[in-house]
Design an enzyme around this catalytic site. Structure first.
Site, PDB file in Angstrom:
ATOM      1  N   HIS A  45      22.549 -45.087 -43.163  1.00 60.60           N
ATOM      2  CA  HIS A  45      23.543 -46.163 -43.018  1.00 60.60           C
ATOM      3  C   HIS A  45      23.879 -46.364 -41.542  1.00 60.60           C
ATOM      4  O   HIS A  45      25.045 -46.261 -41.132  1.00 60.60           O
ATOM      5  CB  HIS A  45      24.811 -45.800 -43.803  1.00 60.60           C
ATOM      6  CG  HIS A  45      25.248 -46.859 -44.761  1.00 60.60           C
ATOM      7  ND1 HIS A  45      24.508 -47.217 -45.866  1.00 60.60           N
ATOM      8  CD2 HIS A  45      26.352 -47.668 -44.787  1.00 60.60           C
ATOM      9  CE1 HIS A  45      25.131 -48.169 -46.530  1.00 60.60           C
ATOM     10  NE2 HIS A  45      26.246 -48.473 -45.890  1.00 60.60           N
ATOM     11  N   ILE A 105      19.117 -55.024 -44.499  1.00 59.86           N
ATOM     12  CA  ILE A 105      18.027 -54.526 -43.651  1.00 59.86           C
ATOM     13  C   ILE A 105      17.226 -53.458 -44.389  1.00 59.86           C
ATOM     14  O   ILE A 105      16.001 -53.399 -44.281  1.00 59.86           O
ATOM     15  CB  ILE A 105      18.588 -54.005 -42.315  1.00 59.86           C
ATOM     16  CG1 ILE A 105      19.103 -55.198 -41.505  1.00 59.86           C
ATOM     17  CG2 ILE A 105      17.528 -53.239 -41.534  1.00 59.86           C
ATOM     18  CD1 ILE A 105      19.774 -54.835 -40.215  1.00 59.86           C
ATOM     19  N   GLY A 106      17.896 -52.635 -45.183  1.00 57.10           N
ATOM     20  CA  GLY A 106      17.197 -51.604 -45.954  1.00 57.10           C
ATOM     21  C   GLY A 106      16.243 -52.196 -46.980  1.00 57.10           C
ATOM     22  O   GLY A 106      15.154 -51.671 -47.213  1.00 57.10           O
ATOM     23  N   TYR A 161      21.388 -50.176 -59.774  1.00 55.68           N
ATOM     24  CA  TYR A 161      20.891 -49.868 -58.430  1.00 55.68           C
ATOM     25  C   TYR A 161      21.842 -48.914 -57.709  1.00 55.68           C
ATOM     26  O   TYR A 161      21.423 -47.887 -57.154  1.00 55.68           O
ATOM     27  CB  TYR A 161      20.723 -51.166 -57.642  1.00 55.68           C
ATOM     28  CG  TYR A 161      20.553 -50.992 -56.154  1.00 55.68           C
ATOM     29  CD1 TYR A 161      19.368 -50.497 -55.614  1.00 55.68           C
ATOM     30  CD2 TYR A 161      21.590 -51.328 -55.266  1.00 55.68           C
ATOM     31  CE1 TYR A 161      19.212 -50.345 -54.244  1.00 55.68           C
ATOM     32  CE2 TYR A 161      21.440 -51.178 -53.901  1.00 55.68           C
ATOM     33  CZ  TYR A 161      20.249 -50.688 -53.389  1.00 55.68           C
ATOM     34  OH  TYR A 161      20.101 -50.534 -52.034  1.00 55.68           O
TER      35      TYR A 161
END
Length: 367
Positions: free
Chosen positions: A207, A216-217, A248
């Site tokens: 993070h 972005i991940g 998730y």
């Protein structure tokens, strides 16, 4: 140990390869099918398909984070950035422009080794218009980076990332792990699938940014897959995640607490498979749409063509309620008499299938 980053063994992830091999094999089979479909496309159709898939990713990766953009704003930005003919940048929504720009940047850099510069560039693109965010910089400061829910004074802490002071050491370790990653015994596609799943988990565990880590991940997960396969794989991971984002977060939370990430691997393989199936369906729709226009294009006037294009913009069966005279009049800015005449013509030549009666008449495309 409460989180995996606190373990001396991190990032030695543990999972059962034998359990995910059947999922990898199915992914490889479906990837071959979609590649075969797209191989026969014209360049224009390929661009149209890729823009649609990137649009899904741009919209859904934002929606997961609670940001909602209009389809038209993001598509305008995507097609302008792709240089598609007849599109120009006329969208003033800076956030929509930013996510579209990021999608293009991720795709254009898929073949490059991941680096600190790439991550910072992505973050700058995404966050340069966000107030109070240090765009293009990793987080600093002494405050803990926590993922929380609940009301002020009654927070539930779901996850706490490594302290900012540890990032100068942990980020280079992550980059080296990523660029050195090998798993040759399960083939190139298997290696791509595994790296995609683990890179996303590893990045979300660090993070490293004040904001934008999820977007972005997820972009990194798509890059990892394309990079290992040495070709662009157009899928929308975020679209599949968003279908059940609570699952998730549950799987991510579990994986961030135990280096045995078998459950995470099975889950993420299912996400990749679902995303690939969505792309396959979009490719088949693009094919049907092309054959449809080839069959009828010489029989359509400009008004009819405009209305049909509007109906196909959002995919098969997505024009809610079908076409009717009121919608047709609104799209073309014409009288009811002209709309009625055009709709009758489209029905007669087989473009539309008519249903209902009286004021309830509606039309669906006969694809």
């Amino acid at each position: 140990m409460e989180y995996i980053w606190q373990s001396e063994d991190f990032p030695k992830f543990i999972f059962n390869k034998r359990e995910i091999i059947p999922l990898i094999q199915q992914f490889a089979h479906d990837l071959g099918e979609i590649s075969g479909i797209v191989m026969g496309f014209s360049e224009a159709n390929k661009q149209d398909l890729f823009a649609e898939i990137m649009l899904s990713e741009a919209l859904k990766t934002s929606e997961i984070e609670g940001e909602y953009f209009s389809r038209e704003d993001v598509m305008s930005s995507l097609k302008a950035n792709l240089g598609i003919k007849d599109y120009h940048q006329n969208n003033r929504n800076k956030k929509a422009n930013a996510i579209a720009h990021l999608m293009i940047e991720v795709q254009s850099s898929y073949h490059k080794p991941i680096s600190e510069k790439i991550l910072l560039d992505w973050h700058h693109i995404l966050m340069e218009n966000e107030r109070g965010i240090n765009a293009g910089q990793f987080r600093t400061g002494i405050e803990p980076m926590q993922v929380v829910s609940g009301k002020f004074g009654d927070f539930i802490i779901h996850y706490e990332a490594p302290p900012s002071e540890d990032l100068p050491l942990m980020i280079p370790q992550f980059l080296k792990w990523y660029n050195d990653f090998e798993m040759n015994d399960i083939g190139k596609i298997g290696e791509g699938v595994v790296l995609s799943a683990l890179a996303h988990l590893y990045f979300e565990t660090l993070h490293p940014f004040e904001d934008g880590n999820g977007r972005i991940g997820r972009a990194l997960a798509e890059k990892a897959l394309s990079e290992k396969l040495e070709t662009l794989v157009f899928i929308s991971i975020s679209k599949s995640i968003e279908k059940d984002k609570n699952r998730y977060y549950e799987e991510l939370k579990r994986a961030q607490r135990n280096l045995d990430v078998n459950s995470w691997m099975l889950y993420f393989c299912s996400i990749l498979q679902d995303a690939l199936l969505d792309s396959k369906n979009q490719a088949l729709f693009t094919l049907k749409k092309t054959l449809f226009f080839d069959q009828f294009k010489n029989q359509l006037n400009e008004r009819e063509l405009k209305a049909i294009q509007k109906m196909t913009e959002m995919g098969e069966n997505s024009f809610v309620g079908g076409m009717n005279a009121k919608k047709y009049m609104s799209i073309n800015k014409i009288s009811k008499a002209t709309a009625t005449r055009d709709l009758q013509h489209l029905s007669e030549i087989g473009v539309f299938l008519k249903s209902g009666g009286g004021r309830s008449i509606s039309y669906q495309l006969n694809l």
